[in-house]
Motif scaffolding. Sequence first.
Motif, PDB file in Angstrom:
ATOM      1  N   PRO A 183      47.851   9.018  -4.103  1.00 41.84           N
ATOM      2  CA  PRO A 183      46.985   8.690  -5.253  1.00 41.84           C
ATOM      3  C   PRO A 183      47.178   7.229  -5.662  1.00 41.84           C
ATOM      4  N   PRO A 184      46.239   6.688  -6.468  1.00 46.15           N
ATOM      5  CA  PRO A 184      46.272   5.258  -6.819  1.00 46.15           C
ATOM      6  C   PRO A 184      47.574   4.784  -7.449  1.00 46.15           C
ATOM      7  N   GLU A 185      48.240   5.658  -8.212  1.00 46.94           N
ATOM      8  CA  GLU A 185      49.444   5.202  -8.926  1.00 46.94           C
ATOM      9  C   GLU A 185      50.685   5.156  -8.033  1.00 46.94           C
ATOM     10  N   GLU A 186      50.585   5.723  -6.823  1.00 48.28           N
ATOM     11  CA  GLU A 186      51.748   5.742  -5.942  1.00 48.28           C
ATOM     12  C   GLU A 186      51.706   4.604  -4.927  1.00 48.28           C
ATOM     13  N   VAL A 219      46.639  -2.774   6.923  1.00 47.74           N
ATOM     14  CA  VAL A 219      45.719  -2.135   5.974  1.00 47.74           C
ATOM     15  C   VAL A 219      46.503  -1.165   5.088  1.00 47.74           C
ATOM     16  N   GLU A 220      46.225  -1.235   3.791  1.00 46.85           N
ATOM     17  CA  GLU A 220      46.842  -0.313   2.835  1.00 46.85           C
ATOM     18  C   GLU A 220      45.827   0.750   2.424  1.00 46.85           C
ATOM     19  N   PHE A 221      46.278   1.999   2.419  1.00 49.28           N
ATOM     20  CA  PHE A 221      45.407   3.119   2.077  1.00 49.28           C
ATOM     21  C   PHE A 221      45.894   3.812   0.810  1.00 49.28           C
TER      22      PHE A 221
END
Length: 723
Positions: free
Chosen positions: A189-192, A212-214
């Motif tokens: 999730p976005p916060e991790e 690349v970051e996912f």
Amino acid sequence: MSVVGVDLGTLNTVIAVARNRGVDVITNEVSNRATPTLVGFGPKSRYIGETAKNQEVSNLKNTVSSFTRLAGRSLNDPDVQVEKDFVSAALVDINGQVGAEVSYLGKKEKFTATQITAAFLTKVKQTASAELKLPVSDVVLSVPVWYTDAQRRAILDASEIAGLKCLRLINDTTATALGYGITKTDLPPPEEKPRRIVFVDIGHSNYTASVVEFKKGELAVKSSAWDRHFGGRYIDKAMVDHFAKEFKEKFKIDVNENSKARFRVQVAVEKLKKVLSANTFAPINIESVMNDIDVRGQMKREELEELIKSMLDRVTIPIEQALADAKLKKEDIDGIEMVGGSTRVPAIKTAIQNYFGKTLSFTLNQDEAVARGCAFSCAILSPVFRVRDFSVHDQVNYPIEFTWEKSDDIPDEDTSLTVFNKGNVMPSTKILTFYRKHPFDLEAKYAKPEMLPGKTNPWIGRFSVKGVKEDSKGDFMICKLKARLNVHGVLNVESGYYVEETEVEEPVPEPPKEEKKDGEAMDVDSKETKEEPPKMRKVKKQQRKGDLPLSAGTASLDQASKDAAAERENQMIMEDKLVADTENQKNELESFIYELKDKIISVYSEFASDDEKSKLSAKLETIEDWLYDEGDDATKGQYIGKMEEIRSIAGPIIQRYNDKIEEERQAVLKKQQEAAAAKQAEIERKKREEEAKKQAEAEQQAKDTEMSDADAVKPDEVEEPSA
């Protein structure tokens, strides 16, 4: 509405479409999933894709390859000089652009790399349309990450000439990353902390590594690095040079003196390279390579690795550079995804695996991953598809600056500004502000020309701002320009407008009230508190007053040139179609002759008189002789005319045969109908007998019941015994 993604490769092109709740790679006219990226020119028509590959060895000088690496370049570019080793057609300058000089329709013609790319894209369009049975217009095309503004504009021009609407030019590794991430359901999730993947794409002619970051629903390209001269064709060239030397010593022939002989060796070593990827040893045998001489040889995998040692020494450099640009260490990477045909070479895989110290991942289809990502991108951009929300944040790879002439009214003004820095998110928009009293020009160029491929001209475009003048007080006009680096990676100044500063009053924001501390008594005012009016202040604000006309000069073709190229392309398409139709008509005539020759002595024999047979046989012989003599290169109309001549004699015979067949068919049909009617009548008869039988049984059962009731003794009729 079609949704098509195209991996426009140097060696092969792969086409993918979004459908059936997924993405499919479609096959071409010979059922191959990859189409050779080739355009050939012949005496009657063009050969594109598979047909160009089939006649390449016999038409080398008129077959153009690697045109995607030529588009948007000039002839004196060092990279273009490198391409001369791999392009068999003659490269020439055409108004500052590189192109090819070929023999087409019996005369020498020149075509720019953009025109040749457009010709190939028309084939892509036809292949996709034939598969989907729909007109194709919207596409997403892949390009190497190192493409400059001029190269990207050339591909966009080519797609427009081909009648395609390019929704996005997407970098190869970004497309691969999209295809990887959009199907993943376990992204953080976005916060991790994001999942970091390095994508290594080593194809036929270049090598790209991207970090690349996912996160859930998005990907962000953090860095990309590349080697433009690393790939399968350089391995092939090293092997060809090795065997050319060996054959010269052993068989006393020099394949370098004969372009066709060298090409035959190239085809053979390409197969040999693939065998050596799975085996430690492989032989090579080529029949009649040159001067009717057969050659043979062999190679071990160790020998091949020694031949390409200088290339293998560079294998981790792009990865190291990508990690450094992303400010990451190899320990920070969660996975390494390998795509591209050359990642099958064992020495390359081993070197990369040893560098990371962890197992490489080959979960994506190495040859089709880019095309699938392009199709996903096209589906996201298309209004007719519902796709899982997924954001793609690419990055600027070359810093871009604007320069302008110094204004006489502002002597200490800077005359340049880097607007888009390397690593900035793309697409991106910036607003530039100028204070001017007169119309002015500004230029966009790459800030660091040494980073560009070859000796590419760093100039991007010149933009003229019109309608600028002093205001009523003789002060500067405040000009605002909207500069945008769009989804294609192409820079434009999209609009201009001017604003005026006006003084407006606005309330002064009140300072936040102090909160009472615990235990502090409240102040109670017994008198009514009067509300004071809010304090006001004067501030200057900019208000948009009007638009400023803009004119731009960029590397893109002007509309008139594109229209002329599109018209020329349509003419060539019609010529190709006429040649194909003529060839089909010729084949149909030839087949018709052989069919009648056989049938006139068999199935048609009893339906023709001896006179008709002799006339037809004579006509068939005459037209067959014509077909293999002066008729070998006839027009479509002539073939149709000859077909009609045969039909004028054979028509009545064929009609009698067809009438007899129809009569027999009707007789059979009548018998079938009579049999069916009889069968139905028999069924009805049996049904009636069954019903009659059931009715008789029911009546008999009723009678039996009545008799049993009558015979039964009633209780009050029983006599008492006498005393």
